[in-house]
Design a protein around this motif. Structure first.
Motif, PDB file in Angstrom:
ATOM      1  N   THR A 199     -40.019 -19.627  28.728  1.00  0.00           N
ATOM      2  CA  THR A 199     -40.607 -18.437  27.880  1.00  0.00           C
ATOM      3  C   THR A 199     -41.794 -18.154  28.063  1.00  0.00           C
ATOM      4  O   THR A 199     -42.588 -19.007  28.928  1.00  0.00           O
ATOM      5  CB  THR A 199     -40.259 -18.520  26.471  1.00  0.00           C
ATOM      6  N   THR A 200     -42.644 -17.100  27.767  1.00  0.00           N
ATOM      7  CA  THR A 200     -43.931 -16.822  27.866  1.00  0.00           C
ATOM      8  C   THR A 200     -44.822 -17.922  27.223  1.00  0.00           C
ATOM      9  O   THR A 200     -45.670 -18.451  27.870  1.00  0.00           O
ATOM     10  CB  THR A 200     -44.353 -15.456  27.203  1.00  0.00           C
ATOM     11  N   ARG A 201     -44.218 -18.364  26.187  1.00  0.00           N
ATOM     12  CA  ARG A 201     -44.856 -19.838  25.603  1.00  0.00           C
ATOM     13  C   ARG A 201     -43.835 -20.788  26.055  1.00  0.00           C
ATOM     14  O   ARG A 201     -42.871 -20.843  25.754  1.00  0.00           O
ATOM     15  CB  ARG A 201     -44.948 -19.530  23.946  1.00  0.00           C
ATOM     16  N   LYS A 202     -44.381 -22.015  26.636  1.00  0.00           N
ATOM     17  CA  LYS A 202     -43.441 -22.785  26.920  1.00  0.00           C
ATOM     18  C   LYS A 202     -42.988 -23.693  26.051  1.00  0.00           C
ATOM     19  O   LYS A 202     -43.599 -23.718  25.051  1.00  0.00           O
ATOM     20  CB  LYS A 202     -44.596 -23.874  27.796  1.00  0.00           C
ATOM     21  N   LEU A 203     -41.618 -23.632  25.963  1.00  0.00           N
ATOM     22  CA  LEU A 203     -40.794 -24.016  24.757  1.00  0.00           C
ATOM     23  C   LEU A 203     -39.896 -25.173  25.405  1.00  0.00           C
ATOM     24  O   LEU A 203     -39.443 -24.975  26.668  1.00  0.00           O
ATOM     25  CB  LEU A 203     -39.750 -23.199  24.198  1.00  0.00           C
ATOM     26  N   PRO A 204     -39.232 -25.933  24.856  1.00  0.00           N
ATOM     27  CA  PRO A 204     -39.713 -26.436  23.589  1.00  0.00           C
ATOM     28  C   PRO A 204     -41.054 -26.992  23.239  1.00  0.00           C
ATOM     29  O   PRO A 204     -41.677 -27.508  24.020  1.00  0.00           O
ATOM     30  CB  PRO A 204     -38.622 -27.482  23.085  1.00  0.00           C
ATOM     31  N   ILE A 205     -41.595 -26.881  22.240  1.00  0.00           N
ATOM     32  CA  ILE A 205     -42.671 -27.425  21.507  1.00  0.00           C
ATOM     33  C   ILE A 205     -42.278 -29.054  21.065  1.00  0.00           C
ATOM     34  O   ILE A 205     -41.391 -29.286  20.499  1.00  0.00           O
ATOM     35  CB  ILE A 205     -43.515 -26.905  20.636  1.00  0.00           C
ATOM     36  N   LEU A 206     -43.172 -29.964  21.568  1.00  0.00           N
ATOM     37  CA  LEU A 206     -42.760 -31.505  21.207  1.00  0.00           C
ATOM     38  C   LEU A 206     -43.813 -32.166  20.343  1.00  0.00           C
ATOM     39  O   LEU A 206     -44.971 -31.894  20.240  1.00  0.00           O
ATOM     40  CB  LEU A 206     -43.167 -32.188  22.784  1.00  0.00           C
ATOM     41  N   LEU A 207     -43.045 -32.589  19.124  1.00  0.00           N
ATOM     42  CA  LEU A 207     -43.514 -33.116  17.874  1.00  0.00           C
ATOM     43  C   LEU A 207     -43.389 -34.765  17.933  1.00  0.00           C
ATOM     44  O   LEU A 207     -42.234 -35.102  17.620  1.00  0.00           O
ATOM     45  CB  LEU A 207     -43.197 -32.411  16.666  1.00  0.00           C
ATOM     46  N   PHE A 208     -44.808 -35.208  18.298  1.00  0.00           N
ATOM     47  CA  PHE A 208     -44.324 -36.928  18.194  1.00  0.00           C
ATOM     48  C   PHE A 208     -44.935 -37.356  16.898  1.00  0.00           C
ATOM     49  O   PHE A 208     -46.056 -37.405  16.412  1.00  0.00           O
ATOM     50  CB  PHE A 208     -45.201 -37.540  19.467  1.00  0.00           C
TER      51      PHE A 208
END
Length: 222
Positions: free
Chosen positions: A44-53
Motif C-alpha cells: 500500500t502507500t503506507r508499507k503494511l503490515p506494521i510490526l509491533l515487537f
C-alpha cells in the motif's frame, strides 16, 4: 535455537469494540526463514503490515530470571516471595520512579544498592541470538516497526547499550502510557496513534497470553 509455536485459542476476555477488525484475524507461527517473504504480500502507500515487537525475551534477553536473583543472592523463587507484589508493575507504568522503587521493592522495605542493580541489568541485556539480523532484514525491506512492551524507564539503558532504535521506534512503552498489556486501552492507544485497523498490525511476543485485540499474532519461544 529459536522455536516458533502456534498460539492456542485465547481465553475469553472483553476488549473495546474499536479494536476488532471487520474481517477475521489470522493466527500464525513465526518462521524466520520466510517471514519477510510472507510480509511482502501487502503493498500500500503506507508499507503494511506494521510490526509491533515486545522487547523482553522477544528481542532482548530479560535479566530478571537469572541475573537479578543472583545479584540479591537469592533463587528466583525466593526473590518472588519477598519482593513487593506490585512495585515493579507500578515502575513499569511510570507510577513510581527509581527512588520509590528502591524504597518498596521488598515487602520488608530492606535497602539495597540501586545503582548496583541497574549495572546488573545493563550487563544482562543482550540481543536474542539471530534477532538483530532479522530486524536488519525487515528494516532493509522498509517495514515500519515499533516497540510495544511492558517496561519501565530502564528501556533507556537497553537503548544505550543495544541501539535498538537503529531498527524500530520505542513508541509504545508502558512507562510512557501508564498502561500495560493486556489492558485493552493500551492496544486501543496503539491503533489510534498509528491510525490503522488492528488487522494491519502484526504483534510479535514471547507470551501467548498477550494474544488479543484483532492483531495478527506471532508467538516466539527461545
Amino acid at each position: 535455537m529459536a522455536q516458533y509455536v502456534r498460539a492456542p485459542p485465547a481465553p475469553a476476555i472483553w476488549f473495546h469494540p474499536k479494536l476488532f477488525p471487520k474481517q477475521p484475524r489470522n493466527r500464525m507461527a513465526l518462521n524466520p526463514r520466510n517471514i519477510t517473504a510472507s510480509l511482502n504480500n501487502e503493498t500500500t502507500t503506507r508499507k503494511l503490515p506494521i510490526l509491533l515487537f515486545d522487547i523482553m525475551d522477544t528481542i532482548v534477553r530479560d535479566p530478571f530470571y537469572h541475573d537479578i536473583p543472583a545479584f540479591f543472592g537469592m533463587s528466583l523463587k525466593e526473590l518472588i516471595e519477598c519482593k513487593h507484589p506490585t512495585a515493579w508493575m507500578e515502575f513499569e507504568n511510570g507510577v513510581i520512579n527509581e527512588e520509590e522503587l528502591a524504597r518498596k521493592f521488598f515487602k520488608d522495605g530492606r535497602p539495597f544498592d540501586l545503582e548496583g542493580l541497574k549495572d546488573c541489568v545493563r550487563k544482562g541485556y543482550s540481543y536474542i541470538e539471530g534477532v538483530e539480523q532479522l530486524l536488519q532484514s525487515l528494516k532493509q525491506k522498509n517495514y515500519e516497526m515499533h516497540a510495544f512492551t511492558n517496561y519501565p524507564i530502564w528501556y533507556k539503558i537497553i537503548e544505550d547499550k543495544l541501539k535498538i532504535s537503529n531498527y524500530l521506534s520505542w513508541t509504545f512503552c508502558s512507562c510512557m502510557y501508564g498502561k500495560r498489556k493486556p489492558d485493552p486501552d493500551f492496544y486501543l492507544a496503539v491503533v489510534e496513534h498509528l491510525k490503522v485497523d488492528p488487522a494491519s498490525c502484526i504483534f510479535i511476543d514471547d507470551r501467548i497470553g498477550a494474544l488479543s485485540c484483532g492483531f495478527t499474532f506471532y508467538c516466539v519461544s527461545w
